[in-house]
Design an enzyme around this catalytic site. Structure first.
Site, PDB file in Angstrom:
ATOM      1  CG  HIS A  92      -1.954   1.123   0.944  1.00  0.00           C
ATOM      2  ND1 HIS A  92      -1.832   2.333   1.419  1.00  0.00           N
ATOM      3  CD2 HIS A  92      -3.366   0.952   0.521  1.00  0.00           C
ATOM      4  CE1 HIS A  92      -3.061   3.012   1.166  1.00  0.00           C
ATOM      5  NE2 HIS A  92      -3.865   2.162   0.797  1.00  0.00           N
ATOM      6  CD  GLU A 159      -5.162   2.545  -3.203  1.00  0.00           C
ATOM      7  OE1 GLU A 159      -6.350   2.088  -2.835  1.00  0.00           O
ATOM      8  OE2 GLU A 159      -4.217   2.261  -2.301  1.00  0.00           O
TER       9      GLU A 159
END
Ligand code: PGA
Length: 251
Positions: A92, A159
Site C-alpha cells: 500500500h 490505486e
C-alpha cells in the site's frame, strides 16, 4: 473468482467495541450476497475478535516475510493464516510513504504470504496522472520469484496515489482512467508472465471508491472490484457498495 470489495479500515476504528459493532452491521448486511466477495481488512489487534463467515472474509493490512523468530513488533503470514485470515494487503502506498517500505521488501512479503496460502492484495500506483514506469517497477520487482500459477492467488489493485481520499490534491479517477491503469498492469503482467496469465489476472480499483462511483469502475473501468478506504468506515455505506456490485451483476 467473484468480484471483490475490500474494506481497508487502515488505522480505524479507535476501539474494539466499534470494530465489532461495524463488523456485525456489515455481516448482517451482506449475509444474502452471493455474487460478490466482501473482505474486511482490519487492524491486526481486531482480527482475532472478528469471525469470518462464508459471506464475509477477513484480511490483514500487512505481514512480515518470516514465519517466526526475533522480529519485534511484526506479525507473520502463518500467524494470520492460523487465525482464519484469508487475505493480506501488501504494497500500500501509505506504507511506502510513511514507513519507507521498498518494493524489494514488498516482494519478500508477497513470496512469504503466497507460500503460507494467503491471498495477496497487491497495490500498484504512482503519483503521476497516467500509469508510468514506477508502476512497471513495482510489478517487476514486486513479483520477482512469483510463479505464473500463483498469479491466480493475487489480486492487483490499481490505486493511483492522487485519487486516495486523504491525498492532498485529491482528484477522483474516472472509470476511463481506471481502465487505462488496469490495461497497463495487464500489459506488464504479459511481459513478466504471458498473455494468458495476464488476461486472467484479477485487477480491482482503489482510490475514493464509494457507493455512487463503484458501478462505473466495474462497468466502464472493467475492474473486478474495488478497495474502499474512507467509505468503508461507515458500515452501512460499505454494505451499499457491496450491494451495488451484486445488483449490477444481474441474475
Ligand atoms: P480511500 O482509500 O478509499 O479513502 O481513497 C483507499 C486506500 O487507500 O486503500
Amino acid at each position: 473468482m467473484k468480484p471483490l470489495i475490500v474494506a481497508n479500515w487502515k488505522m480505524n476504528p479507535e476501539s474494539l467495541v466499534e470494530a465489532k459493532r461495524n463488523f456485525e452491521i456489515i455481516k448482517k448486511g451482506v449475509r444474502n450476497i452471493k455474487k460478490v466477495e466482501p473482505v474486511i481488512c482490519a487492524p491486526f489487534i481486531f482480527l482475532p475478535l472478528l469471525k469470518a463467515t462464508n459471506h464475509l472474509k477477513l484480511g490483514a493490512q500487512d505481514c512480515f516475510w518470516e514465519d517466526k523468530g526475533p522480529f519485534t513488533g511484526e506479525i507473520s503470514p502463518t500467524q494470520l493464516k492460523n487465525l482464519g485470515v484469508d487475505y493480506v494487503i501488501l504494497g500500500h502506498s501509505e506504507r511506502r510513504k510513511y514507513l519507507g517500505e521498498s518494493t524489494e521488501l514488498v516482494n519478500r512479503k508477497i513470496i512469504a504470504a503466497l507460500e503460507t496460502g494467503l491471498k495477496v492484495i497487491f497495490c500498484i500506483g504512482s503519483e503521476t496522472k497516467k500509469p508510468d514506469k514506477e508502476m512497471k517497477y513495482q510489478l517487476k520487482i514486486g513479483l520477482r520469484g512469483v510463479r505464473k500459477q500463483d498469479v491466480a492467488k493475487l489480486v492487483f489493485v490499481y490505486e493511483p496515489v492522487w485519487a486516495i481520499s486523504t491525498s492532498k490534491n485529491k482528484v477522483i479517477a474516472t472509470p476511463h482512467e481506471a481502465l487505462k491503469g488496469g490495461l497497463y498492469i495487464r500489459n506488464v503482467l504479459g511481459e513478466i508472465f504471458d498473455k494468458e496469465t495476464a488476461k486472467k489476472a484479477k485487477i480491482i480499483y482503489g482510490g475514493s471508491v464509494d457507493s455512487r462511483n463503484i458501478r462505473g469502475f466495474i462497468k466502464d473501468g472493467k475492474m473486478a472490484g474495488g478497495l474502499p478506504g474512507a467509505a468503508s468506515l461507515d458500515p452501512h455505506e460499505f454494505v451499499r457498495i457491496v450491494k451495488k456490485v451484486d445488483e449490477s451483476l444481474g441474475h
